[in-house]
Design a protein around this motif. Structure first.
Motif, PDB file in Angstrom:
ATOM      1  N   HIS A  29      -6.687  -3.279 -11.067  1.00  0.00           N
ATOM      2  CA  HIS A  29      -6.331  -1.990 -11.770  1.00  0.00           C
ATOM      3  C   HIS A  29      -7.268  -1.547 -12.858  1.00  0.00           C
ATOM      4  N   PRO A  30      -8.011  -0.723 -12.666  1.00  0.00           N
ATOM      5  CA  PRO A  30      -9.102  -0.479 -13.825  1.00  0.00           C
ATOM      6  C   PRO A  30      -8.803  -0.130 -15.128  1.00  0.00           C
ATOM      7  N   GLU A  31      -7.462   0.560 -15.232  1.00  0.00           N
ATOM      8  CA  GLU A  31      -7.018   0.832 -16.438  1.00  0.00           C
ATOM      9  C   GLU A  31      -6.347  -0.290 -17.226  1.00  0.00           C
ATOM     10  N   SER A  32      -5.632  -1.410 -16.505  1.00  0.00           N
ATOM     11  CA  SER A  32      -5.086  -2.583 -17.105  1.00  0.00           C
ATOM     12  C   SER A  32      -6.406  -3.758 -17.193  1.00  0.00           C
ATOM     13  N   LYS A  33      -7.394  -3.568 -16.445  1.00  0.00           N
ATOM     14  CA  LYS A  33      -8.561  -4.175 -16.517  1.00  0.00           C
ATOM     15  C   LYS A  33      -7.785  -5.960 -16.029  1.00  0.00           C
ATOM     16  N   LYS A  34      -7.019  -5.671 -15.060  1.00  0.00           N
ATOM     17  CA  LYS A  34      -6.232  -6.812 -14.592  1.00  0.00           C
ATOM     18  C   LYS A  34      -6.035  -6.874 -12.952  1.00  0.00           C
ATOM     19  N   SER A  35      -6.058  -7.864 -12.425  1.00  0.00           N
ATOM     20  CA  SER A  35      -5.706  -7.876 -10.810  1.00  0.00           C
ATOM     21  C   SER A  35      -4.148  -8.131 -10.716  1.00  0.00           C
ATOM     22  N   PHE A  36      -3.373  -7.625  -9.926  1.00  0.00           N
ATOM     23  CA  PHE A  36      -2.140  -7.449  -9.537  1.00  0.00           C
ATOM     24  C   PHE A  36      -1.896  -8.188  -8.339  1.00  0.00           C
ATOM     25  N   GLN A  37      -0.838  -9.207  -7.989  1.00  0.00           N
ATOM     26  CA  GLN A  37      -0.772  -9.783  -6.684  1.00  0.00           C
ATOM     27  C   GLN A  37       0.563  -8.590  -6.031  1.00  0.00           C
ATOM     28  N   LEU A  38       0.324  -8.593  -4.852  1.00  0.00           N
ATOM     29  CA  LEU A  38       1.161  -7.676  -4.050  1.00  0.00           C
ATOM     30  C   LEU A  38       2.780  -7.955  -4.365  1.00  0.00           C
ATOM     31  N   LYS A  39       3.221  -9.056  -4.481  1.00  0.00           N
ATOM     32  CA  LYS A  39       4.341  -9.490  -4.775  1.00  0.00           C
ATOM     33  C   LYS A  39       4.989  -8.830  -6.296  1.00  0.00           C
ATOM     34  N   GLU A  40       4.019  -8.820  -7.198  1.00  0.00           N
ATOM     35  CA  GLU A  40       4.531  -8.064  -8.488  1.00  0.00           C
ATOM     36  C   GLU A  40       4.503  -6.787  -8.280  1.00  0.00           C
ATOM     37  N   VAL A  41       3.667  -6.128  -7.394  1.00  0.00           N
ATOM     38  CA  VAL A  41       3.449  -4.491  -7.237  1.00  0.00           C
ATOM     39  C   VAL A  41       4.866  -4.002  -6.357  1.00  0.00           C
ATOM     40  N   ALA A  42       5.288  -5.074  -5.653  1.00  0.00           N
ATOM     41  CA  ALA A  42       6.717  -4.832  -4.754  1.00  0.00           C
ATOM     42  C   ALA A  42       7.756  -4.739  -5.911  1.00  0.00           C
ATOM     43  N   SER A  43       7.906  -5.645  -6.893  1.00  0.00           N
ATOM     44  CA  SER A  43       8.694  -5.614  -7.997  1.00  0.00           C
ATOM     45  C   SER A  43       8.664  -4.278  -8.762  1.00  0.00           C
ATOM     46  N   LEU A  44       7.388  -3.911  -9.056  1.00  0.00           N
ATOM     47  CA  LEU A  44       7.279  -2.651  -9.758  1.00  0.00           C
ATOM     48  C   LEU A  44       7.822  -1.413  -9.007  1.00  0.00           C
ATOM     49  N   TYR A  45       7.492  -1.490  -7.813  1.00  0.00           N
ATOM     50  CA  TYR A  45       7.683  -0.253  -7.301  1.00  0.00           C
ATOM     51  C   TYR A  45       9.400  -0.376  -6.682  1.00  0.00           C
ATOM     52  N   ALA A  46       9.815  -1.238  -6.690  1.00  0.00           N
ATOM     53  CA  ALA A  46      11.273  -1.280  -6.225  1.00  0.00           C
ATOM     54  C   ALA A  46      12.050  -0.832  -8.000  1.00  0.00           C
ATOM     55  N   TRP A  47      11.439  -1.241  -9.104  1.00  0.00           N
ATOM     56  CA  TRP A  47      11.798  -0.620 -10.352  1.00  0.00           C
ATOM     57  C   TRP A  47      11.594   0.799 -10.200  1.00  0.00           C
ATOM     58  N   HIS A  48      10.498   1.105  -9.864  1.00  0.00           N
ATOM     59  CA  HIS A  48      10.130   2.584  -9.919  1.00  0.00           C
ATOM     60  C   HIS A  48      11.124   3.342  -9.063  1.00  0.00           C
ATOM     61  N   CYS A  49      11.317   2.984  -7.973  1.00  0.00           N
ATOM     62  CA  CYS A  49      12.565   3.696  -7.242  1.00  0.00           C
ATOM     63  C   CYS A  49      13.894   3.867  -8.089  1.00  0.00           C
ATOM     64  N   ASN A  50      14.144   2.671  -8.299  1.00  0.00           N
ATOM     65  CA  ASN A  50      15.532   2.593  -9.190  1.00  0.00           C
ATOM     66  C   ASN A  50      15.458   3.622 -10.579  1.00  0.00           C
ATOM     67  N   HIS A  51      14.191   3.529 -11.150  1.00  0.00           N
ATOM     68  CA  HIS A  51      14.011   4.246 -12.463  1.00  0.00           C
ATOM     69  C   HIS A  51      14.024   5.895 -12.030  1.00  0.00           C
ATOM     70  N   HIS A  52      13.484   6.177 -11.043  1.00  0.00           N
ATOM     71  CA  HIS A  52      13.517   7.623 -10.805  1.00  0.00           C
ATOM     72  C   HIS A  52      14.806   8.261 -10.325  1.00  0.00           C
ATOM     73  N   LEU A  53      15.714   7.098  -9.466  1.00  0.00           N
ATOM     74  CA  LEU A  53      16.828   7.569  -8.962  1.00  0.00           C
ATOM     75  C   LEU A  53      17.731   7.743 -10.455  1.00  0.00           C
ATOM     76  N   ALA A  54      17.781   6.936 -11.146  1.00  0.00           N
ATOM     77  CA  ALA A  54      18.292   7.100 -12.527  1.00  0.00           C
ATOM     78  C   ALA A  54      18.143   8.586 -13.307  1.00  0.00           C
ATOM     79  N   HIS A  55      16.726   8.632 -13.207  1.00  0.00           N
ATOM     80  CA  HIS A  55      16.526  10.207 -13.995  1.00  0.00           C
ATOM     81  C   HIS A  55      16.877  11.196 -13.162  1.00  0.00           C
TER      82      HIS A  55
END
Length: 180
Positions: A141-167
């Protein structure tokens, strides 16, 4: 009223230190079920309700739905890139700007719902077929200047789903208290 709590009703995302198989299964289930949950919450809303904000100066319900469609298209593509290339550099996008484009502020959310259903169906197929080695694959990810493992990304998007459901639930609970 606590603006931070309104912005992050389930808390801010925190990358887990360790990730178990059970956690991955739970995140896959969250991602898989997300479109149905959004549809259940939004299917009978009026245009007036779709325009309710979840916080002062925040997005309205329809923008949240359109944003999830945009965001999850990008997430799905990032997974596919990471699974087929070595640590590809992904392209960030200006989600706040996208939310104000005509398709991000349209009163008709049905097309974004169709996209969510289709993307999440395809994404779930891939997530459920991934091997342990696949979960270790990365993208940069060029903004973070960091590589992310897909297992981390799965965590992020599960959170993202719940985050916006809560919104969405929050906007409905406050019943247009946060007028533009």
């Amino acid at each position: 009223m606590n603006l931070q709590k309104l912005k992050f009703p389930i808390g801010e995302f925190e990358t887990p230190n360790t990730i178990s198989t059970k956690e991955l299964e739970n995140w896959i289930a969250t991602i898989t079920n997300f479109p149905k949950e959004v549809e259940t919450i939004t299917s009978n809303l009026t245009i007036q309700q779709l325009n309710w904000l979840y916080r002062p100066k925040g997005w309205n319900i329809k923008q949240v739905v359109h944003h999830c469609s945009d965001s999850h298209i990008n997430a799905f593509m990032r997974f596919k890139l990471a699974l087929t290339e070595e640590n590809p550099t992904i392209k960030p996008y200006a989600e706040d700007v996208w939310a104000n484009l005509v398709d991000g502020s349209n009163d008709d959310i049905s097309h974004s719902m169709m996209i969510l259903k289709a993307i999440h169906y395809k994404w779930s197929l891939i997530l459920n077929a991934m091997t342990n080695e696949d979960w270790e694959r990365t993208y940069f990810h060029p903004e973070s200047k960091k590589s992310f493992q897909l297992k981390e990304v799965a965590s992020l998007y599960a959170w993202h789903c719940n985050h916006h459901l809560a919104h969405i639930k929050q906007a409905l609970a406050y019943k247009n208290q946060f007028e533009e």
